[in-house]
Design a protein around this motif. Structure first.
Motif, PDB file in Angstrom:
ATOM      1  N   ASP A  37       0.989  -1.386  -0.030  1.00  0.00           N
ATOM      2  CA  ASP A  37      -0.120  -0.181   0.202  1.00  0.00           C
ATOM      3  C   ASP A  37       1.261   1.171   0.101  1.00  0.00           C
ATOM      4  OD1 ASP A  37       0.754  -0.514   2.458  1.00  0.00           O
ATOM      5  OD2 ASP A  37      -0.966  -0.168   3.648  1.00  0.00           O
ATOM      6  N   ILE A  42       3.455   3.831  -2.577  1.00  0.00           N
ATOM      7  CA  ILE A  42       5.327   3.631  -3.213  1.00  0.00           C
ATOM      8  C   ILE A  42       6.290   4.403  -2.873  1.00  0.00           C
ATOM      9  CG2 ILE A  42       5.810   4.863  -5.260  1.00  0.00           C
ATOM     10  CD1 ILE A  42       2.482   5.211  -6.170  1.00  0.00           C
ATOM     11  N   LYS A  60      -0.593   4.465  -1.349  1.00  0.00           N
ATOM     12  CA  LYS A  60      -1.339   4.843  -2.163  1.00  0.00           C
ATOM     13  C   LYS A  60      -3.210   4.914  -2.115  1.00  0.00           C
ATOM     14  CE  LYS A  60       0.913   1.086  -4.874  1.00  0.00           C
ATOM     15  NZ  LYS A  60       1.124  -0.773  -5.094  1.00  0.00           N
ATOM     16  N   ARG A  61      -3.836   5.234  -2.963  1.00  0.00           N
ATOM     17  CA  ARG A  61      -4.818   5.110  -2.698  1.00  0.00           C
ATOM     18  C   ARG A  61      -5.338   6.412  -2.287  1.00  0.00           C
ATOM     19  NH1 ARG A  61      -4.342   0.012  -3.659  1.00  0.00           N
ATOM     20  NH2 ARG A  61      -4.190  -0.728  -1.444  1.00  0.00           N
ATOM     21  N   THR A  82       2.550   1.309  -9.521  1.00  0.00           N
ATOM     22  CA  THR A  82       1.709   1.269 -10.498  1.00  0.00           C
ATOM     23  C   THR A  82       1.730   2.050 -11.725  1.00  0.00           C
ATOM     24  OG1 THR A  82       0.172   3.045 -10.128  1.00  0.00           O
ATOM     25  CG2 THR A  82      -0.012   0.099  -8.381  1.00  0.00           C
ATOM     26  N   ASP A 121      -6.762   1.786  -9.425  1.00  0.00           N
ATOM     27  CA  ASP A 121      -5.753   1.108  -8.905  1.00  0.00           C
ATOM     28  C   ASP A 121      -4.394   1.513  -9.962  1.00  0.00           C
ATOM     29  OD1 ASP A 121      -5.220   0.130  -6.512  1.00  0.00           O
ATOM     30  OD2 ASP A 121      -6.140  -1.842  -6.844  1.00  0.00           O
ATOM     31  N   THR A 178      -2.417   5.000 -11.108  1.00  0.00           N
ATOM     32  CA  THR A 178      -1.301   6.271 -10.574  1.00  0.00           C
ATOM     33  C   THR A 178      -1.960   7.805 -11.365  1.00  0.00           C
ATOM     34  OG1 THR A 178      -0.334   5.262  -9.169  1.00  0.00           O
ATOM     35  CG2 THR A 178       0.380   7.243  -9.589  1.00  0.00           C
ATOM     36  N   ASN A 204      -7.913   4.744  -6.779  1.00  0.00           N
ATOM     37  CA  ASN A 204      -6.624   5.030  -7.720  1.00  0.00           C
ATOM     38  C   ASN A 204      -6.026   6.251  -6.896  1.00  0.00           C
ATOM     39  OD1 ASN A 204      -7.597   4.753 -10.333  1.00  0.00           O
ATOM     40  ND2 ASN A 204      -9.023   6.098 -10.314  1.00  0.00           N
ATOM     41  N   THR A 205      -4.834   5.822  -7.377  1.00  0.00           N
ATOM     42  CA  THR A 205      -3.561   6.818  -6.238  1.00  0.00           C
ATOM     43  C   THR A 205      -3.031   8.469  -7.251  1.00  0.00           C
ATOM     44  OG1 THR A 205      -2.046   5.123  -5.220  1.00  0.00           O
ATOM     45  CG2 THR A 205      -1.275   6.875  -5.428  1.00  0.00           C
TER      46      THR A 205
END
Length: 796
Positions: free
Chosen positions: A21, A23, A42-43, A99, A396, A398, A428-429
């Protein structure tokens, strides 16, 4: 139905797949980054901030996004990779948890004359299919409605091998395209103003031709006066029809003039080939001036600017042709499409409807599909690119945004924030490089880079929540809640610039007096007609210096010293002290290292693999021959001077043995716009958007002009840099200049002496003058959207 009984009483341990979870970036050294190591959730919505040039883009675009793209490219076969741009691995030790990255940057859309909003977003492609299915009369396939496809036909014999024999067959083909044959799909035609080419009252021997390079008895003028097609002593107005044709339009003809073989051709095709075919930016100033005078662009009389031929314009759906549809404001076009009920094309109508509704949702409903892509501002171009991602079912991934609020009125920023949050909420990130506090405030996670710019930046100063940033003590944290106060006393104008009946684009006969000798700000929501009023009614030219948002040109050989003209006085100073030619001190001329041709590095192309750049062993990256580095000025060689920062160089050329007034003036202007940290030899390709904008401003400040027109000078500027810009604008006004700024930033509005507010909405809902007066009056009246937001900004 029986169910197995559950025996466990505790919740199961999280799946190992759910542990990825973050980066993770470790040891990032791209451009000015100094071994940056961070972990990005992330997200979530993460905002990267910091002063202009602190390394935000280097971390987000040149490291994270670039590596993701490179890894995706590597999944294709070597054959496919050969057709793709090659990307080198960024300077970073570890990049983990990446991602797929979708980059939405500020790069302008192509300025090709045939590129429009419709072609850039696929809306035109869907409209063409719609008209090819439903249009009456039916004229052909979707190509028949495309202004990029010309109608052609042909016939002839083809030879082929069949059954061991050579067989000839007659074949014919035809393609029905929609391109207007007169303007070739451009919508406008260029004509030469003949009065700018020659003086018809004079003869050729008296110097009738007034084109630069064709005067003074040189070969260009002798070609015409000694051609024998007409009497050189006869005034041009007395030429016969044939003589005038030979003079202006004759086909190339071989002949001897003064015993030398030459090719004669008419003046018009000769000028078109020798001058008009060249890039305007690359012309010498006097040639560019002539071209601007002599070439007139007019709307194509055959297609009336629609770019389409008669056939494409004749096919209609409910009395609307494709040309009418593309000319409509997109919000109106969306309503028209919604009214079409045709089950045979239902999926197409649904897709087209979604695309058009996305325009409206993102705040671009005021555009039309036939708007040339090159005329969009940086912010508009970025939002046009966002459209294809809004309805996407992907999760999911970026998304990386580069200052998505550029060019947006405070009223529109809230709408943009909602879109960013919606992308995040789909799983999404979202990574955003941003300066506006309104967007930083919605972040789940903030990364503040700095503390300074250039070599003084490149480190992480803060990482955490927005509340933590406020109390973190960084430059961004200290300026986060800055609020400019409205001026209590404003300057008195020294005159006025009258604009009457302005109707460019969506302006509806605007009458306004822009005060001179003060800081005047033109504002309003995006699409209200600000740029149309300023650039359409105040032409750049005599006494007017216009600094727009167009990208500056420059290769990896260009740098601040070459772009600003600073290198010329430096080369001359070196040449004078050492008694040699100035050309020796140019890495693009005689002084260049012969091994790397003055590039400092040697590029090795590895086909579909990333190319490798290695420092030149001969010059050790200094770009000059060893003999050139033996010449010194003030104890420094030319490579050492180009390695100086602007601040160092300003001191170096300001006094002592190296004093060079011409160089010192340019360096002072660069320092004035806040670029004191740039090195003189830094390639332009490594500069951020805000740095390029200010470099252009510094260059234009050298021009002689009484009126400065600036288009959103705060674009790409940190909150702290805005204060410096306001100081610069004040200095310009106090020096007797008039400054007119198109701007959305509330700090600039509050600092203005006079505000002109356009609106009330965008497109055909805008184009009217809704307020003019002082900032204090605007806040007190609170009668417009701008007034409401400015009142909220300055507080009670």
């Amino acid at each position: 139905m029986s169910m197995a009984p559950r025996t466990d009483t505790q919740s199961p341990a999280p799946h190992v797949a759910d542990s990825h979870d973050l980066i993770r970036v470790h040891g990032a050294r791209e451009n000015n980054l100094k071994d940056v190591s961070i972990e990005i959730p992330k997200r979530r919505l993460t905002v990267f901030t910091g002063v202009s040039g602190s390394g935000k883009s280097s971390l987000v675009f040149d490291t994270i996004a670039a590596e993701s793209q490179r890894l995706i490219n590597e999944t294709y076969s070597a054959f496919v990779q050969g057709f793709m741009p090659t990307l080198a691995r960024p300077e970073v030790d570890v990049l983990d948890g990446l991602t797929t990255v979708i980059t939405v940057d500020q790069q302008r859309l192509g300025a090709d004359p045939r590129s429009t909003v419709g072609t850039a977003t696929d809306a035109n492609a869907m409209l063409r299919i719609l008209f090819s299915r439903l249009g009456k009369p039916h004229i052909g396939s979707p190509k028949a409605f495309s202004f990029n496809v010309a109608s052609i036909s042909g016939a002839g014999a083809v030879t082929m091998e069949r059954g061991g024999q050579t067989v000839k067959e007659r074949r014919s083909f035809s393609i029905t395209g929609g391109m207007c044959p007169r303007c070739e799909g451009r919508g406008s035609v260029s004509d030469l103003d003949l009065t700018q080419l020659y003086d018809e009252s004079k003869s050729l021997s008296e110097g009738a031709i007034t084109v630069p390079g064709y005067t003074g008895g040189g070969w260009n003028s002798r070609l015409y006066s000694e051609s024998g097609f007409f009497d050189p002593d006869k005034p041009i107005r007395k030429f016969t029809k044939k003589e005038l044709h030979d003079f202006l339009r004759r086909e190339p003809t071989r002949m001897k003039i003064a015993g030398i073989n030459m090719t004669y051709e008419g003046l018009i095709p000769r000028i078109q080939r020798s001058m008009l075919a060249k890039d305007r930016e690359g012309m010498q100033p006097h040639i560019r001036e002539f071209v601007d005078r002599a070439v007139t662009f007019t709307i194509c009389p055959e297609c009336d600017g629609t770019r389409l031929n008669e056939g494409a314009r004749s096919s209609k759906i409910k009395r609307i042709s494709i040309a009418d549809a593309c000319a409509m404001q997109i919000s109106d076009l969306a309503e028209w499409v919604r009214g079409l009920d045709e089950p045979s094309v239902a999926p197409l109508l649904t897709a087209l409807q979604q695309t058009l509704d996305s325009f409206v949702e993102i705040g671009l409903g005021y555009l039309s599909l036939d708007r040339p892509a090159g005329t969009l501002s940086g912010g508009e171009a970025q939002r046009v690119k966002m459209i294809r991602h809004l309805g996407s079912s992907l999760t999911d991934v970026t998304y990386v945004f580069d200052e998505p609020t550029i060019g947006l009125h405070p009223h529109d920023i809230q709408r943009m924030n909602d879109l960013l949050l919606r992308l995040r909420d789909k799983g999404n990130t979202v990574l955003v490089v941003e300066h506006k506090p309104e967007t930083i405030a919605i972040a789940d996670h903030v990364v503040d880079l700095g503390p300074g710019a250039g070599t003084a930046g490149g480190t992480v100063c803060f990482e955490g929540t927005v509340e933590g940033l406020r109390t973190g003590g960084t430059i961004t944290g200290r300026h986060f809640d800055d609020r400019a106060a409205v001026k209590e006393t404003v300057r008195k104008p020294t005159g006025t610039l009258e604009i009457r009946g302005a109707r460019t684009h969506n302006l509806q006969g605007v009458d306004v007096d822009i005060p001179l000798g003060v800081l005047a700000v033109v504002t309003g929501v995006a699409g209200s007609g600000k740029s149309s009023l300023v650039h359409g009614s105040i032409p750049a030219g005599e006494g007017v210096v216009s600094v727009d948002q167009a990208a500056i040109r420059g290769s990896r050989r260009s740098n601040p010293a070459t772009y600003t003209g600073l290198l010329d006085p430096i080369r001359k100073a070196f040449a004078k002290v050492n008694g040699v030619k100035p050309a020796l001190f140019s890495a693009n001329s005689e002084g260049a290292c012969p091994t790397c041709n003055g590039a400092g590095v040697i590029y090795t192309d590895l086909a579909m693999m990333a190319g490798v750049a290695t420092t030149c062993e001969e010059c050790e990256g200094k770009r000059f021959q060893a003999s050139v580095l033996d010449y010194h000025l003030g104890g420094r060689d030319i490579s050492e001077v180009l390695a100086m920062s602007v601040t160092e160089a300003e001191e170096f050329f300001g006094a002592g043995e190296a004093a060079t007034p011409a160089a010192h003036r340019i360096l002072t202007r660069l320092a004035d716009v806040g670029l004191g940290y740039l090195t003189l030899g830094q390639p332009l390709t490594t500069l951020s958007g805000g740095e390029r904008q200010r470099l252009k401003l510094a260059t234009h400040m050298a021009e002689k002009g009484g009126v400065y027109v600036l288009d959103e000078p705060t674009a790409g500027l940190h909150l702290a840099d805005v204060e410096q810009l306001l100081g610069l604008l004040d200095r310009l006004v106090d020096a007797g200049k008039s400054v007119i700024v198109v701007e959305h930033h509330q700090a600039v509005m509050a600092h203005a002496d006079w505000i002109i507010d356009l609106g009330p909405g965008a497109g055909h809902d805008g184009g009217r003058l809704v307020f003019e007066g002082t900032p204090a009056d605007l806040v007190a009246a609170c009668s417009t959207l701008t007034g409401e937001h400015l009142a909220t900004y300055v507080g009670p």
